[in-house]
Design an enzyme around this catalytic site. Sequence first.
Site, short mmCIF file in Angstrom:
data_model
loop_
_atom_site.label_atom_id
_atom_site.label_comp_id
_atom_site.label_asym_id
_atom_site.label_seq_id
_atom_site.Cartn_x
_atom_site.Cartn_y
_atom_site.Cartn_z
N GLY A 51 0.80 -1.24 0.00
CA GLY A 51 0.00 0.00 0.00
C GLY A 51 0.82 1.27 0.00
O GLY A 51 0.26 2.36 -0.17
N CYS A 95 0.73 6.04 0.98
CA CYS A 95 -0.69 6.43 1.07
C CYS A 95 -1.44 5.59 2.10
O CYS A 95 -2.09 6.13 2.99
CB CYS A 95 -1.33 6.29 -0.31
SG CYS A 95 -3.09 6.64 -0.31
N LYS A 119 -6.88 10.29 7.16
CA LYS A 119 -8.34 10.43 7.04
C LYS A 119 -9.04 9.84 8.25
O LYS A 119 -10.08 10.33 8.68
CB LYS A 119 -8.85 9.76 5.76
CG LYS A 119 -9.13 10.74 4.65
CD LYS A 119 -7.93 11.22 3.87
CE LYS A 119 -7.22 12.44 4.31
NZ LYS A 119 -5.99 12.74 3.58
N GLY A 131 4.75 25.26 6.93
CA GLY A 131 4.18 25.03 5.60
C GLY A 131 2.66 24.93 5.65
O GLY A 131 2.13 24.05 6.32
N GLY A 177 0.62 23.99 3.29
CA GLY A 177 0.16 23.19 2.16
C GLY A 177 -0.85 22.17 2.66
O GLY A 177 -1.37 22.28 3.78
N GLU A 192 4.08 30.04 7.28
CA GLU A 192 4.08 29.84 5.82
C GLU A 192 4.93 30.90 5.13
O GLU A 192 4.83 32.09 5.41
CB GLU A 192 2.63 29.86 5.31
CG GLU A 192 2.47 30.01 3.81
CD GLU A 192 3.14 28.91 2.97
OE1 GLU A 192 3.01 27.73 3.31
OE2 GLU A 192 3.82 29.27 1.98
N HIS A 238 -33.21 16.90 -4.78
CA HIS A 238 -33.37 17.85 -3.67
C HIS A 238 -33.75 17.08 -2.42
O HIS A 238 -34.62 16.22 -2.50
CB HIS A 238 -34.46 18.86 -4.01
CG HIS A 238 -34.74 19.82 -2.89
ND1 HIS A 238 -33.88 20.85 -2.57
CD2 HIS A 238 -35.76 19.87 -2.00
CE1 HIS A 238 -34.38 21.52 -1.54
NE2 HIS A 238 -35.51 20.93 -1.17
P1 NAI Z 1 2.99 21.55 -0.30
O1 NAI Z 1 3.91 21.73 -1.43
O2 NAI Z 1 1.54 21.32 -0.54
O3 NAI Z 1 3.12 22.82 0.70
C1 NAI Z 1 4.32 23.19 1.28
C2 NAI Z 1 4.23 24.60 1.81
O4 NAI Z 1 5.40 24.90 2.59
C3 NAI Z 1 4.15 25.66 0.72
O5 NAI Z 1 3.04 26.48 0.94
C4 NAI Z 1 5.49 26.41 0.85
O6 NAI Z 1 5.39 27.77 0.50
C5 NAI Z 1 5.80 26.24 2.35
N1 NAI Z 1 7.23 26.38 2.70
C6 NAI Z 1 8.30 25.87 2.05
N2 NAI Z 1 9.46 26.20 2.68
C7 NAI Z 1 9.12 26.94 3.79
C8 NAI Z 1 9.86 27.56 4.85
N3 NAI Z 1 11.19 27.49 4.94
N4 NAI Z 1 9.18 28.24 5.81
C9 NAI Z 1 7.82 28.32 5.75
N5 NAI Z 1 7.08 27.73 4.77
C10 NAI Z 1 7.71 27.05 3.80
O7 NAI Z 1 3.63 20.35 0.55
P2 NAI Z 1 3.04 19.32 1.61
O8 NAI Z 1 1.86 19.88 2.32
O9 NAI Z 1 4.21 18.89 2.39
O10 NAI Z 1 2.50 18.13 0.69
C11 NAI Z 1 3.41 17.38 -0.12
C12 NAI Z 1 2.70 16.71 -1.27
O11 NAI Z 1 1.83 15.71 -0.80
C13 NAI Z 1 1.89 17.68 -2.09
O12 NAI Z 1 2.21 17.50 -3.44
C14 NAI Z 1 0.48 17.30 -1.81
O13 NAI Z 1 -0.37 17.49 -2.95
C15 NAI Z 1 0.58 15.82 -1.43
N6 NAI Z 1 -0.50 15.48 -0.50
C16 NAI Z 1 -1.79 15.47 -0.94
C17 NAI Z 1 -2.82 15.22 -0.07
C18 NAI Z 1 -4.21 15.28 -0.59
O14 NAI Z 1 -4.40 15.17 -1.79
N7 NAI Z 1 -5.22 15.44 0.25
C19 NAI Z 1 -2.59 14.95 1.35
C20 NAI Z 1 -1.21 15.01 1.70
C21 NAI Z 1 -0.22 15.26 0.81
#
Ligand code: NAI
Length: 462
Positions: free
Chosen positions: A39, A42, A51, A176, A178, A199, A441
């Site tokens: 798996g 993920c 989740k 971060g 994100g 951020e 509805h």
């Molecule tokens: P992310 O790329 O989504 O966000 C990282 C954030 O950290 C950005 O906003 C960036 O500006 C900030 N950042 C970078 N360096 C920094 C610093 N020195 N100080 C402060 N802020 C800083 O990365 P994240 O959240 O780690 O996710 C990684 C990957 O995993 C992504 O591609 C995401 O799409 C994927 N993912 C998707 C999920 C979903 O679809 N629900 C769930 C978890 C992860």
Amino acid sequence: MSSYDVIVIGSGPGGYVAAIRCAQLGLKTACVEGRETLGGTCLNVGCIPSKALLHATHMLHEAEHNFADMGLKGKAPSVDWKQMLAYKSSTIETNTKGIEFLFKKNKIDWLKGWGTIPEAGKVKVGDEVHEAKNIIIATGSEAAALPGVEVDEKTVVTSTGALELGKVPKRLAVIGAGVIGLELGSVYARLGSEVTVIEFLDAITPGMDPEVQKTFQRMLKKQGMNFVMGAAVQKTETKNGKAKVTYKLRKDDSEHEIDADAVLVATGRKPYHDGLGLDALGIRLTKRGQIAVTKEWETDIKGIYAIGDVTEGPMLAHKAEDEGMAVAEVIAGNHGHVNYGVIPSVIYTHPEVASVGETEATLKDAGRAYKAGKFSFMGNARAKAVFAGEGFVKILADKETDRILGCHIIGPAAGDLIHEVCVAMEFGASAEDLAMTCHAHPTYSEAVREAALACGDGPIHM
Ligand code: NAI
């Protein structure tokens, strides 16, 4: 030495789906996985366990904030953290066992161990070398390191450690804003941690529709999360299980510190391909360290393919799954297709956030004429009945042709609602096509229809 038509390296959503589709297409298939369970990230330490924690803590939030108004009296439940983690682990187990069952059902051999590719057509696992007419690399990604920040997975953690903290921290610093930072940050905020998100940029969730970004941040603030925006984290220091985070504000270069009981580093992920032997094989990487592939997911070496997070594109489980199915078709001599313009992305906070296709920013940048139809969940009877009236659906359509170009939703069940728009986009539908489709509805999906109506003569309930 055993020989196969296909050996897949990695059993995450990309790898296991590729293996199953290969087997279904009549190819003798094996999958290499070094973890104890199938798996990948993920199922074991990513999408699925997070989740489970999001669900449990959302229930707590509902009990604390909305039960009394619905006439459900009594004390809100208290948190048994150990039991919550056990619930999370059982969710992982059911899912990883499910993949094991599917492997057996499809007669896929699980080669246990870490794989390397000593030469084209061969995969080595432990001391054994196996022959493979085709190899699919699906080794995923790992948390990217941040200079000055040392992860110990106890006090300073990545998403993996954040799913296993010894106790709920009093103060959690999240680096971060994100997807990972906001999903796991909201888990701990609901559990009572004082959460501060630091951020680098001026807006949360980079790349998302700007109006959604603003609404989302406002709603998270209302839920108690603190944000320090435009701040670059310089370093973290830990002492006796406590941490100090130092950051610089970009606007004036001033330096600040905050104390925390745990720090979550969520500043992005990077492709993982250590130990595969790519260098020796002469497989080219992109500037960002991803494995370079053709439109049919083939690397520079014939018969070696790569899919998912280890290649270019959004790091999303479902993107990897789609590529897994498509590459299996290619290997079987069929046509493999992934529509990269219609890959939804979802953030599983409460409310959920979902988007697909173009944003207003990308359309403006491209100089394209478009119209935006927006509908607030305040006009949706079902949403209001369950305290979920905040948020909206926004549909972007071509100004001339009315063809749907993108959709952005913040609100109840956004992660499910987005898919009717994905299907519409796959069929090249216009906003009017959606607006003319009968929606039951009372459902949240009526808000999608109303947003489509807003692209034309206007919505009914606003
Ligand atoms: P992310 O790329 O989504 O966000 C990282 C954030 O950290 C950005 O906003 C960036 O500006 C900030 N950042 C970078 N360096 C920094 C610093 N020195 N100080 C402060 N802020 C800083 O990365 P994240 O959240 O780690 O996710 C990684 C990957 O995993 C992504 O591609 C995401 O799409 C994927 N993912 C998707 C999920 C979903 O679809 N629900 C769930 C978890 C992860």
